[in-house]
Motif scaffolding. Structure first.
Motif, PDB file in Angstrom:
ATOM      1  N   VAL A 222     -55.483 -13.515   8.934  1.00 28.19           N
ATOM      2  CA  VAL A 222     -54.649 -12.325   8.756  1.00 28.19           C
ATOM      3  C   VAL A 222     -55.071 -11.259   9.763  1.00 28.19           C
ATOM      4  O   VAL A 222     -56.271 -11.013   9.959  1.00 28.19           O
ATOM      5  N   GLY A 223     -54.105 -10.635  10.388  1.00 29.33           N
ATOM      6  CA  GLY A 223     -54.426  -9.586  11.347  1.00 29.33           C
ATOM      7  C   GLY A 223     -53.182  -8.866  11.813  1.00 29.33           C
ATOM      8  O   GLY A 223     -52.135  -8.882  11.147  1.00 29.33           O
ATOM      9  N   PHE A 224     -53.277  -8.246  12.986  1.00 31.10           N
ATOM     10  CA  PHE A 224     -52.190  -7.421  13.502  1.00 31.10           C
ATOM     11  C   PHE A 224     -52.025  -7.714  14.986  1.00 31.10           C
ATOM     12  O   PHE A 224     -52.972  -7.595  15.757  1.00 31.10           O
ATOM     13  N   ASN A 225     -50.813  -8.111  15.360  1.00 30.19           N
ATOM     14  CA  ASN A 225     -50.520  -8.538  16.736  1.00 30.19           C
ATOM     15  C   ASN A 225     -51.442  -9.694  17.131  1.00 30.19           C
ATOM     16  O   ASN A 225     -52.081  -9.683  18.190  1.00 30.19           O
TER      17      ASN A 225
ATOM     18  N   ALA B 130     -57.974  -3.013   8.054  1.00 26.32           N
ATOM     19  CA  ALA B 130     -56.728  -2.255   7.988  1.00 26.32           C
ATOM     20  C   ALA B 130     -55.521  -3.176   8.116  1.00 26.32           C
ATOM     21  O   ALA B 130     -54.505  -2.993   7.426  1.00 26.32           O
ATOM     22  N   ALA B 131     -55.613  -4.168   8.994  1.00 27.94           N
ATOM     23  CA  ALA B 131     -54.514  -5.116   9.158  1.00 27.94           C
ATOM     24  C   ALA B 131     -54.265  -5.884   7.864  1.00 27.94           C
ATOM     25  O   ALA B 131     -53.112  -6.111   7.475  1.00 27.94           O
ATOM     26  N   ALA B 132     -55.347  -6.281   7.197  1.00 25.59           N
ATOM     27  CA  ALA B 132     -55.201  -6.964   5.910  1.00 25.59           C
ATOM     28  C   ALA B 132     -54.529  -6.053   4.889  1.00 25.59           C
ATOM     29  O   ALA B 132     -53.696  -6.505   4.085  1.00 25.59           O
ATOM     30  N   ARG B 133     -54.859  -4.769   4.912  1.00 27.84           N
ATOM     31  CA  ARG B 133     -54.236  -3.822   3.983  1.00 27.84           C
ATOM     32  C   ARG B 133     -52.731  -3.701   4.260  1.00 27.84           C
ATOM     33  O   ARG B 133     -51.920  -3.605   3.334  1.00 27.84           O
ATOM     34  N   VAL B 134     -52.357  -3.678   5.539  1.00 28.36           N
ATOM     35  CA  VAL B 134     -50.938  -3.604   5.889  1.00 28.36           C
ATOM     36  C   VAL B 134     -50.201  -4.829   5.355  1.00 28.36           C
ATOM     37  O   VAL B 134     -49.128  -4.710   4.733  1.00 28.36           O
ATOM     38  N   VAL B 135     -50.750  -6.012   5.595  1.00 25.64           N
ATOM     39  CA  VAL B 135     -50.103  -7.239   5.132  1.00 25.64           C
ATOM     40  C   VAL B 135     -49.996  -7.240   3.608  1.00 25.64           C
ATOM     41  O   VAL B 135     -48.955  -7.611   3.040  1.00 25.64           O
ATOM     42  N   PHE B 136     -51.058  -6.819   2.942  1.00 25.66           N
ATOM     43  CA  PHE B 136     -51.039  -6.785   1.478  1.00 25.66           C
ATOM     44  C   PHE B 136     -49.980  -5.809   0.974  1.00 25.66           C
ATOM     45  O   PHE B 136     -49.263  -6.103   0.013  1.00 25.66           O
ATOM     46  N   ARG B 137     -49.847  -4.653   1.616  1.00 27.27           N
ATOM     47  CA  ARG B 137     -48.860  -3.673   1.186  1.00 27.27           C
ATOM     48  C   ARG B 137     -47.442  -4.216   1.405  1.00 27.27           C
ATOM     49  O   ARG B 137     -46.560  -4.019   0.547  1.00 27.27           O
ATOM     50  N   ILE B 138     -47.215  -4.890   2.508  1.00 21.87           N
ATOM     51  CA  ILE B 138     -45.905  -5.508   2.730  1.00 21.87           C
ATOM     52  C   ILE B 138     -45.609  -6.502   1.607  1.00 21.87           C
ATOM     53  O   ILE B 138     -44.492  -6.555   1.073  1.00 21.87           O
ATOM     54  N   GLY B 139     -46.615  -7.279   1.212  1.00 22.45           N
ATOM     55  CA  GLY B 139     -46.432  -8.221   0.120  1.00 22.45           C
ATOM     56  C   GLY B 139     -46.148  -7.538  -1.203  1.00 22.45           C
ATOM     57  O   GLY B 139     -45.319  -7.994  -1.992  1.00 22.45           O
ATOM     58  N   GLN B 140     -46.857  -6.440  -1.447  1.00 21.39           N
ATOM     59  CA  GLN B 140     -46.604  -5.684  -2.679  1.00 21.39           C
ATOM     60  C   GLN B 140     -45.168  -5.166  -2.717  1.00 21.39           C
ATOM     61  O   GLN B 140     -44.503  -5.234  -3.760  1.00 21.39           O
ATOM     62  N   TYR B 141     -44.702  -4.630  -1.600  1.00 24.43           N
ATOM     63  CA  TYR B 141     -43.324  -4.150  -1.537  1.00 24.43           C
ATOM     64  C   TYR B 141     -42.347  -5.294  -1.781  1.00 24.43           C
ATOM     65  O   TYR B 141     -41.343  -5.126  -2.488  1.00 24.43           O
ATOM     66  N   ALA B 142     -42.622  -6.447  -1.204  1.00 25.98           N
ATOM     67  CA  ALA B 142     -41.733  -7.592  -1.383  1.00 25.98           C
ATOM     68  C   ALA B 142     -41.603  -7.959  -2.856  1.00 25.98           C
ATOM     69  O   ALA B 142     -40.510  -8.282  -3.340  1.00 25.98           O
ATOM     70  N   GLN B 143     -42.703  -7.893  -3.575  1.00 27.44           N
ATOM     71  CA  GLN B 143     -42.692  -8.247  -4.989  1.00 27.44           C
ATOM     72  C   GLN B 143     -41.865  -7.280  -5.834  1.00 27.44           C
ATOM     73  O   GLN B 143     -41.376  -7.647  -6.904  1.00 27.44           O
ATOM     74  N   LYS B 144     -41.720  -6.046  -5.378  1.00 31.58           N
ATOM     75  CA  LYS B 144     -40.997  -5.040  -6.162  1.00 31.58           C
ATOM     76  C   LYS B 144     -39.504  -5.353  -6.279  1.00 31.58           C
ATOM     77  O   LYS B 144     -38.847  -4.926  -7.231  1.00 31.58           O
ATOM     78  N   GLY B 145     -38.980  -6.048  -5.284  1.00 33.92           N
ATOM     79  CA  GLY B 145     -37.575  -6.425  -5.341  1.00 33.92           C
ATOM     80  C   GLY B 145     -36.644  -5.438  -4.662  1.00 33.92           C
ATOM     81  O   GLY B 145     -37.016  -4.305  -4.359  1.00 33.92           O
ATOM     82  N   VAL B 146     -35.413  -5.898  -4.449  1.00 35.43           N
ATOM     83  CA  VAL B 146     -34.436  -5.131  -3.678  1.00 35.43           C
ATOM     84  C   VAL B 146     -34.120  -3.788  -4.331  1.00 35.43           C
ATOM     85  O   VAL B 146     -34.074  -2.754  -3.650  1.00 35.43           O
ATOM     86  N   ASP B 147     -33.882  -3.796  -5.618  1.00 37.09           N
ATOM     87  CA  ASP B 147     -33.472  -2.548  -6.278  1.00 37.09           C
ATOM     88  C   ASP B 147     -34.548  -1.465  -6.160  1.00 37.09           C
ATOM     89  O   ASP B 147     -34.239  -0.302  -5.867  1.00 37.09           O
ATOM     90  N   TRP B 148     -35.794  -1.854  -6.392  1.00 41.42           N
ATOM     91  CA  TRP B 148     -36.882  -0.871  -6.279  1.00 41.42           C
ATOM     92  C   TRP B 148     -36.982  -0.351  -4.861  1.00 41.42           C
ATOM     93  O   TRP B 148     -37.167   0.860  -4.643  1.00 41.42           O
ATOM     94  N   LEU B 149     -36.882  -1.230  -3.897  1.00 36.59           N
ATOM     95  CA  LEU B 149     -36.987  -0.827  -2.495  1.00 36.59           C
ATOM     96  C   LEU B 149     -35.870   0.135  -2.108  1.00 36.59           C
ATOM     97  O   LEU B 149     -36.099   1.125  -1.405  1.00 36.59           O
ATOM     98  N   ARG B 150     -34.661  -0.137  -2.591  1.00 34.20           N
ATOM     99  CA  ARG B 150     -33.549   0.790  -2.329  1.00 34.20           C
ATOM    100  C   ARG B 150     -33.815   2.155  -2.945  1.00 34.20           C
ATOM    101  O   ARG B 150     -33.534   3.193  -2.334  1.00 34.20           O
TER     102      ARG B 150
END
Length: 265
Positions: free
Chosen positions: A98-101, A175-195
């Motif tokens: 896991v990393g960034f670029n 920090a890169a791991a935190r970014v990836v984890f946050r993207i995953g957390q957002y994904a789990q929330k679903g479309v309605d929450w993200l909107r």
């Protein structure tokens, strides 16, 4: 969500420059991250004497001078071998890198292993079907038209995650791991929450679509996404009549070109 659980191998390099063929490793970090948060990251860092002068521009970025690296760093071949072996040990254990670029870091590590007569890292990664998760690629996939910087510092700010010291391989890996984890957390929330949080409809759908993927599927999505991102950027550069020869769509490792072999001498 399977790719958001278990342990990860956070990875980052700081180097002598930006050319994957010509530049060398200065510092490296592999951070074993427990995504459950029950254990602190287990961090392994290394400082190498790259065997060449570290340009002042690179020193200004990561703070490591030629003198410091020569005095305190281990031989470059030793560091490169240790880093490649440690990453592959994680891959054999089933951990994603896991990393960034990571196109840059993985490709440069491949070239460094070739430089020192070691088994090429890119070949080892492919043979082991290693999985890579790249916060840079995922962020651009989810939100391709977001304006502003795509550097790690800016993306950390965008997702509200900590970066305790930019251009330090230890801190960048975490920090890169935190970014990836946050993207995953957002994904789990679903479309309605993200909107509801203000994400545009297409961004919300792309993010939410990541939630159902397993590790191999996520890796494959990034392979396709990086190729599309590179093609789009090349098209833009052509319209601007700017050079585009250094833009590559292969991910996570740009294939080695024998014609470049003289650069590894």
């Amino acid at each position: 969500m399977t790719w958001l659980t278990g342990h990860w191998a956070g990875f980052d390099l700081e180097t002598t420059g930006v050319s994957v063929d010509d530049d060398r490793v200065v510092t490296a970090c592999i951070a074993r991250v427990d995504t459950s948060g029950s254990q602190p990251p287990a961090v392994r860092s290394a400082l190498a004497d790259p065997g060449i002068e570290i340009p002042e521009a690179a020193t200004e970025v990561h703070g490591i001078s030629t003198e410091h690296a020569r005095r305190h760093g281990a031989p470059a071949a030793e560091v490169v071998a240790q880093v490649a072996d440690a990453l592959m040990a994680a891959v054999y254990e089933g951990l994603p890198i896991v990393g960034f670029n990571l196109q840059y870091d993985v490709t440069l590590l491949d070239r460094e292993t070739r430089r020192y007569g070691l088994e090429p890292f890119g070949d080892r990664l492919v043979a082991a079907c290693g999985v890579v998760i790249d916060g840079y690629v995922l962020h651009k996939y989810a939100d391709p038209f977001r304006k502003g910087s795509r550097k790690l510092t800016a993306v950390c700010e965008h997702y509200g995650v900590r970066l305790d010291g930019a251009h330090d391989s230890h801190q960048d890996a975490l920090a890169a791991a935190r970014v990836v984890f946050r993207i995953g957390q957002y994904a789990q929330k679903g479309v309605d929450w993200l909107r509801e949080q203000g994400f545009k409809d297409d961004v919300a759908r792309r993010l939410a679509g990541l939630a159902s993927l397993d590790l191999p599927a996520l890796h494959g999505l990034q392979v396709r996404a990086k190729a599309e991102q590179a093609a789009s950027f090349i098209s833009y550069l052509k319209r601007q009549r700017k050079p585009y020869g250094d833009v590559r769509g292969e991910w996570p490792c740009v294939p080695f070109e024998p014609v470049r072999q003289e650069a590894l001498a």
